[in-house]
Design an enzyme around this catalytic site. Sequence first.
Site, PDB file in Angstrom:
ATOM      1  N   GLU A 184      -4.828   8.972  -4.312  1.00 58.39           N
ATOM      2  CA  GLU A 184      -4.661   9.842  -3.136  1.00 58.39           C
ATOM      3  C   GLU A 184      -3.361  10.642  -3.253  1.00 58.39           C
ATOM      4  OE1 GLU A 184      -7.050  10.291  -1.021  1.00 58.39           O
ATOM      5  OE2 GLU A 184      -8.105   8.426  -0.563  1.00 58.39           O
ATOM      6  N   HIS A 264     -11.573   2.389  -3.368  1.00 58.95           N
ATOM      7  CA  HIS A 264     -11.682   3.755  -2.842  1.00 58.95           C
ATOM      8  C   HIS A 264     -10.952   4.750  -3.765  1.00 58.95           C
ATOM      9  CE1 HIS A 264     -12.091   6.924   0.119  1.00 58.95           C
ATOM     10  NE2 HIS A 264     -10.778   7.135   0.075  1.00 58.95           N
TER      11      HIS A 264
END
Length: 362
Positions: A184, A264
């Site tokens: 991220e 994720h």
Amino acid sequence: MEKITVLLGERSYPITIAAGLLKDPTAFWPLKAGENAMLVTNKTLDLLYSERLSNLLTATGVKLDQVILPDGERYKTLAVMDEVFTALLQKSHGRDTTLIALGGGVIGDLTGFAAASYQRGVRLIQVPTTLLSQVDSSVGGKTAVNHPLGKNMIGAFYQPSSVVIDTDCLCSLPPRELASGLAEVIKYGVILDGAFFNWLEENLDELLALDRKAIGWCIRRCCELKAQVVAADEHEYSQRSLLNLGHTFGHAIEVHMGYGKWLHGEAVAVGMVMAARTAERLGQFSNADTCRIIELLRRAGLPVQGPKSMEDEDYLLNMLRDKKVLAGNLRLVLPLALGRAEVRSSVTHDIIIAAINDCKKN
Ligand code: NAD
Ligand code: GLY
């Protein structure tokens, strides 16, 4: 100590970033002596940090209860969220209570949705403990649980009153989870800030070694970027969609493989490369820049190829359930340059499949 404000009028709130905040009673504003609160965490974090936090808060006069949930993405469900409601009702918490989410993105998203729904909304303080949650999920008010048919499909936009980031928590984070958060982090460089991408190339080793100065600056920069985007487009009508780079591909991987098999950030890493390959095929992104993204992800310990077992249709079927699909049309976030991206609709399925297959050769 760093402070960033997410500017949303009367709902503006601070993000406080520093090492050691779990020992600082002033960090948990607006919670005050005499108020009720429910600490929501999981079994892993309970062993690591909840005693420290509950001692701190009870010493300041907060009346604190605690609910401990099972650990894992597969428990980010309505059924597990119900355990929070049961605990709140058993302990007679009213609308003046505060939910404190101590954990990674799973606890943060689930507790956030519980705070949005309990008695139509109670105060929420996010205390993120993974890199991913410190740079992304705790900020901006996206809360949700998963459905067997789609990730984050049931949820609400609900902003916290405060985000408290103790960077010392990262010391106990397993390396695979640290890498997941770096996906991220790298995303912000690709979509919004080319200079930050260059900085990451130069400082990745320091980040992997959890160098305090580097990690503090990195979290600050990501939170600044996220706060700006959220302030400009809280409900994702435009610019906020860019934060989903790699997520349409990534969610397809997470759902197809079974929640929790691929982390994720791992799925987002591969998704970013698939988006870059799609953009290359459309002639809007250079092969050299795709190679820089791949190299940085690899150095961070992240995958750059999808699961071997996934077929083309497995991607498409799950991608078509994405929240960005409008009138059956897939809308993809695609890079234009390092530091710039756009949302593009009407990319043909043939191009998407070709790009997914390009990634088998990464
Ligand atoms: P996670 O919450 O599952 O945490 C990862 C693992 O690390 C868990 O086992 C957890 O118990 C453990 N852990 C957490 N902090 C630790 C610490 N300090 N030391 C040791 N172990 C620790 O995963 P995550 O990566 O934090 O979050 C992923 C979730 O976040 C996904 O569900 C994703 O959809 C969501 N997400 C939400 C947003 C948003 O805007 N709301 C953005 C990105 C991701
Ligand atoms: N993580 C994407 C968003 O907050 O919009």
